[in-house]
Design a protein around this motif. Structure first.
Motif, PDB file in Angstrom:
ATOM      1  N   SER A 100       4.298  -4.461   3.673  1.00 52.93           N
ATOM      2  CA  SER A 100       2.900  -4.467   4.155  1.00 52.93           C
ATOM      3  C   SER A 100       2.342  -3.198   4.272  1.00 52.93           C
ATOM      4  O   SER A 100       1.120  -2.847   4.087  1.00 52.93           O
ATOM      5  CB  SER A 100       2.929  -5.051   5.772  1.00 52.93           C
ATOM      6  OG  SER A 100       3.969  -4.384   6.373  1.00 52.93           O
ATOM      7  N   ASP A 101       3.073  -1.977   4.307  1.00 45.59           N
ATOM      8  CA  ASP A 101       2.639  -0.646   3.919  1.00 45.59           C
ATOM      9  C   ASP A 101       1.936  -0.348   2.568  1.00 45.59           C
ATOM     10  O   ASP A 101       0.644  -0.012   2.426  1.00 45.59           O
ATOM     11  CB  ASP A 101       3.617   0.559   4.244  1.00 45.59           C
ATOM     12  CG  ASP A 101       3.803   0.752   5.824  1.00 45.59           C
ATOM     13  OD1 ASP A 101       2.769   0.588   6.578  1.00 45.59           O
ATOM     14  OD2 ASP A 101       5.080   0.720   6.144  1.00 45.59           O
ATOM     15  N   ASP A 102       2.979  -0.806   1.598  1.00 43.97           N
ATOM     16  CA  ASP A 102       2.099  -0.846   0.307  1.00 43.97           C
ATOM     17  C   ASP A 102       0.955  -1.420   0.115  1.00 43.97           C
ATOM     18  O   ASP A 102      -0.037  -1.138  -0.620  1.00 43.97           O
ATOM     19  CB  ASP A 102       3.163  -1.575  -0.680  1.00 43.97           C
ATOM     20  CG  ASP A 102       4.413  -0.465  -0.805  1.00 43.97           C
ATOM     21  OD1 ASP A 102       4.183   0.659  -0.620  1.00 43.97           O
ATOM     22  OD2 ASP A 102       5.368  -0.814  -1.671  1.00 43.97           O
ATOM     23  N   LEU A 103       0.887  -2.742   0.573  1.00 40.42           N
ATOM     24  CA  LEU A 103      -0.181  -3.634   0.653  1.00 40.42           C
ATOM     25  C   LEU A 103      -1.608  -3.002   1.284  1.00 40.42           C
ATOM     26  O   LEU A 103      -2.632  -2.920   0.639  1.00 40.42           O
ATOM     27  CB  LEU A 103       0.148  -5.119   1.058  1.00 40.42           C
ATOM     28  CG  LEU A 103      -1.053  -5.971   1.051  1.00 40.42           C
ATOM     29  CD1 LEU A 103      -1.052  -6.396  -0.530  1.00 40.42           C
ATOM     30  CD2 LEU A 103      -0.901  -7.294   1.685  1.00 40.42           C
ATOM     31  N   ALA A 104      -1.269  -2.294   2.321  1.00 43.08           N
ATOM     32  CA  ALA A 104      -2.350  -1.720   3.005  1.00 43.08           C
ATOM     33  C   ALA A 104      -2.975  -0.613   2.372  1.00 43.08           C
ATOM     34  O   ALA A 104      -3.925  -0.378   2.216  1.00 43.08           O
ATOM     35  CB  ALA A 104      -1.788  -1.128   4.567  1.00 43.08           C
ATOM     36  N   HIS A 105      -1.912   0.211   1.515  1.00 41.00           N
ATOM     37  CA  HIS A 105      -2.360   1.354   0.913  1.00 41.00           C
ATOM     38  C   HIS A 105      -3.419   0.535  -0.235  1.00 41.00           C
ATOM     39  O   HIS A 105      -4.504   1.185  -0.530  1.00 41.00           O
ATOM     40  CB  HIS A 105      -1.107   1.651   0.039  1.00 41.00           C
ATOM     41  CG  HIS A 105      -0.878   3.041   0.963  1.00 41.00           C
ATOM     42  ND1 HIS A 105      -1.674   4.146   0.969  1.00 41.00           N
ATOM     43  CD2 HIS A 105       0.214   3.484   1.432  1.00 41.00           C
ATOM     44  CE1 HIS A 105      -0.825   5.308   1.625  1.00 41.00           C
ATOM     45  NE2 HIS A 105       0.354   4.722   1.828  1.00 41.00           N
ATOM     46  N   LYS A 106      -2.989  -0.382  -0.819  1.00 42.45           N
ATOM     47  CA  LYS A 106      -3.626  -1.026  -1.723  1.00 42.45           C
ATOM     48  C   LYS A 106      -4.907  -1.621  -1.516  1.00 42.45           C
ATOM     49  O   LYS A 106      -5.853  -1.506  -2.473  1.00 42.45           O
ATOM     50  CB  LYS A 106      -2.940  -2.007  -2.882  1.00 42.45           C
ATOM     51  CG  LYS A 106      -1.583  -1.442  -3.524  1.00 42.45           C
ATOM     52  CD  LYS A 106      -0.864  -2.585  -4.339  1.00 42.45           C
ATOM     53  CE  LYS A 106      -0.033  -1.998  -5.351  1.00 42.45           C
ATOM     54  NZ  LYS A 106       1.077  -2.796  -5.852  1.00 42.45           N
ATOM     55  N   ILE A 107      -5.102  -2.167  -0.408  1.00 41.09           N
ATOM     56  CA  ILE A 107      -6.207  -2.818  -0.011  1.00 41.09           C
ATOM     57  C   ILE A 107      -7.304  -1.743   0.211  1.00 41.09           C
ATOM     58  O   ILE A 107      -8.557  -1.586  -0.234  1.00 41.09           O
ATOM     59  CB  ILE A 107      -5.930  -3.571   1.282  1.00 41.09           C
ATOM     60  CG1 ILE A 107      -5.079  -4.765   1.019  1.00 41.09           C
ATOM     61  CG2 ILE A 107      -7.344  -4.216   1.722  1.00 41.09           C
ATOM     62  CD1 ILE A 107      -5.217  -5.732   2.008  1.00 41.09           C
ATOM     63  N   ILE A 108      -6.777  -0.598   1.160  1.00 39.00           N
ATOM     64  CA  ILE A 108      -7.717   0.575   1.215  1.00 39.00           C
ATOM     65  C   ILE A 108      -8.190   1.067   0.194  1.00 39.00           C
ATOM     66  O   ILE A 108      -9.060   1.597   0.159  1.00 39.00           O
ATOM     67  CB  ILE A 108      -6.852   1.349   2.395  1.00 39.00           C
ATOM     68  CG1 ILE A 108      -6.625   0.874   3.610  1.00 39.00           C
ATOM     69  CG2 ILE A 108      -7.795   2.860   2.557  1.00 39.00           C
ATOM     70  CD1 ILE A 108      -5.733   1.448   4.557  1.00 39.00           C
ATOM     71  N   ALA A 109      -7.065   1.260  -1.020  1.00 36.35           N
ATOM     72  CA  ALA A 109      -7.687   2.007  -2.276  1.00 36.35           C
ATOM     73  C   ALA A 109      -8.514   1.094  -3.102  1.00 36.35           C
ATOM     74  O   ALA A 109      -8.891   1.395  -4.051  1.00 36.35           O
ATOM     75  CB  ALA A 109      -6.432   2.456  -2.845  1.00 36.35           C
ATOM     76  N   LYS A 110      -8.685  -0.030  -2.479  1.00 35.91           N
ATOM     77  CA  LYS A 110      -9.470  -1.252  -3.331  1.00 35.91           C
ATOM     78  C   LYS A 110      -9.024  -1.321  -4.389  1.00 35.91           C
ATOM     79  O   LYS A 110      -9.721  -1.322  -5.553  1.00 35.91           O
ATOM     80  CB  LYS A 110     -11.036  -0.741  -3.371  1.00 35.91           C
ATOM     81  CG  LYS A 110     -11.543  -0.545  -1.985  1.00 35.91           C
ATOM     82  CD  LYS A 110     -13.301  -0.985  -2.037  1.00 35.91           C
ATOM     83  CE  LYS A 110     -13.713  -1.351  -0.750  1.00 35.91           C
ATOM     84  NZ  LYS A 110     -13.701  -0.328   0.197  1.00 35.91           N
ATOM     85  N   ASP A 111      -7.634  -1.478  -4.590  1.00 38.22           N
ATOM     86  CA  ASP A 111      -6.858  -1.773  -5.961  1.00 38.22           C
ATOM     87  C   ASP A 111      -7.295  -3.221  -6.404  1.00 38.22           C
ATOM     88  O   ASP A 111      -7.081  -4.298  -6.016  1.00 38.22           O
ATOM     89  CB  ASP A 111      -5.382  -1.864  -5.654  1.00 38.22           C
ATOM     90  CG  ASP A 111      -4.569  -2.139  -6.775  1.00 38.22           C
ATOM     91  OD1 ASP A 111      -5.183  -2.432  -7.893  1.00 38.22           O
ATOM     92  OD2 ASP A 111      -3.589  -1.362  -6.864  1.00 38.22           O
TER      93      ASP A 111
END
Lengths: 218, 203
Positions: free
Chosen positions: A58-69
């Motif tokens: 979930s941490d990786d995913l949060a990073h990605k969502i916030i970075a608008k990957d």
């Protein structure tokens, strides 16, 4: 004596060869029909199962969502009601029962996005992953822990105790900030607005799959 | 003379033909593990929940527990008479022959791991290969004070009302969050892709 025997056999060589061919042909006809594995074999599937790469934390995913990957595509496998109530930012709803539906194939079977499957836990998502991976769909991942895990780590992270390593505190800070980003701590009225808005957003009809026949030509 | 040439060629090609067939037959490899269930059958089964079994419901006399965790975990503690078979090994020859034996004997196999989630993959692969006598223990297991404990597990149950946490925000910084509020995007990414068009015409 030998020559005469040999000559006798040689004279019949066509009959012998022809009958051999016949026997071979008959044998081929009578070969038992073996089933073949379509797509991924069980062994390959197992190798993919054991590979930890299929999970996204979930941490990786949060990073990605916030970075608008732009390369991730979130797929919510829960019911429509649950989806309407709460889902991850930008997720699409494909109910678990419908994953083999031809309408959704375009979402699941493509090479451009990293598809992240999630459900309440990761049990259903895992099963969907296995079924779809057996069809040889690529780039599928499972959110480790599902929405429950998301809630426990990102939205409502446990506070680190004092004897924990520095990384734990950094992670906690990130999670707190991420929770803010995802809307934790906003006023209730905003949520009501959001609640009212959400049901409308269930726009998932996929009209695609125009398999056009090759046109014309000489 | 010409006639002789022709017949010679015929016999040579016949022999080659027979050889090709022989080689083909000899090198034929039978696929070892073949799926017996289609994807939709599997999906239907997965939805029934029949494959989950509670610890108290397991018929001890007619069941075999299999611990699919790693050897090390198993060695620390496990259910009474459970055997160990890490997920990675389920398709080994010995494992398959063991499953075959148990199936023929009419025994039920119960997989368990730390959680049912862990045992899920192994079960699904074997189910698709036609082993219908396998079940998953619907329990979480853990080692507590050197005792191996089996506790009930709520599968796929939402742990909380996810929305609640949004309402429990600190009211004092509502001024700032007012700005933050619209950030929660519920964007629906339109995936317009996959127009597999066949190459069109042309000579």
């Amino acid at each position: 004596m030998i020559n005469r025997n040999l000559a006798k056999i040689l004279a019949k060589r066509y009959i012998i060869l022809a009958s051999l061919l016949l026997i071979a042909a008959l044998g081929l006809v009578l070969l038992p029909a073996y089933q073949k594995n379509e797509h991924v074999t069980a062994e390959d599937l197992l190798a993919k199962v054991v590979n930890p790469e299929r999970y996204v934390t979930s941490d990786d995913l949060a990073h990605k969502i916030i970075a608008k990957d732009p390369s991730i595509l979130l797929i919510d496998l829960r019911d429509e009601e649950e989806y309407a109530e709460y889902t991850l930012a930008g997720a699409l709803n494909i109910p678990f029962d419908a994953i083999l539906n031809a309408d959704y194939e375009a979402y699941l079977n493509q090479g451009q996005y990293d598809v992240v499957l999630f459900s309440n836990d990761d049990f259903k998502a895992d099963q969907a992953w296995l079924i779809l991976t057996r069809l040889d769909y690529k780039n599928l991942h499972v959110l480790k822990g599902g929405i429950n895990g998301w809630y426990n780590t990102i939205l409502n992270p446990p506070e680190p105790t004092e004897n924990m390593a520095k990384e734990a505190f950094e992670r906690y800070d990130f999670r707190k900030a991420a929770a803010m980003y995802f809307g934790v701590g906003i006023k209730a009225q905003d949520n009501e607005q959001q609640l009212n808005r959400t049901p409308k957003k269930v726009v998932v009809p996929v009209m695609k799959k125009k398999k056009r026949k090759p046109e014309g030509g000489c | 003379m010409k006639e002789l040439e022709k017949t010679k060629r015929i016999s040579i090609s016949t022999v080659i033909f027979i050889l090709v067939i022989l080689i083909g037959v000899l090198t034929f490899k039978k696929p070892t593990n073949v799926y017996k269930k289609t994807n939709s059958e599997t999906l239907a089964m997965v939805n029934t929940q029949d494959y989950l079994v509670d610890y108290t419901d397991v018929d001890q006399s007619n069941s075999v527990f299999i611990d699919i965790r790693e050897r090390f975990e198993y060695s620390k503690g496990h259910i009474g008479e459970a055997l160990n078979m890490p997920t990675a090994d389920i398709l080994e020859e010995q494992s398959i022959s063991m499953f075959d034996g148990l199936r023929d004997a009419g025994k039920t196999i119960v997989f368990y791991g730390k959680t049912p989630n862990e045992a899920n993959s192994a079960w699904m692969i074997l189910y698709q290969l036609g082993y219908e006598n396998i079940k998953i223990l619907n329990s979480a297991t853990q080692l507590v004070d050197n005792r191996f404990e089996v506790t009930n597990y709520d599968l796929e149950k939402p742990i909380a009302n996810y929305l609640e946490i949004f309402n429990n925000g600190n009211p004092e910084n509502s001024e700032d969050t007012q700005v933050l509020a619209p950030v929660t995007p519920k964007k629906v990414i339109a995936v317009k892709k996959k127009k597999k068009r066949k190459p069109e015409g042309g000579c």
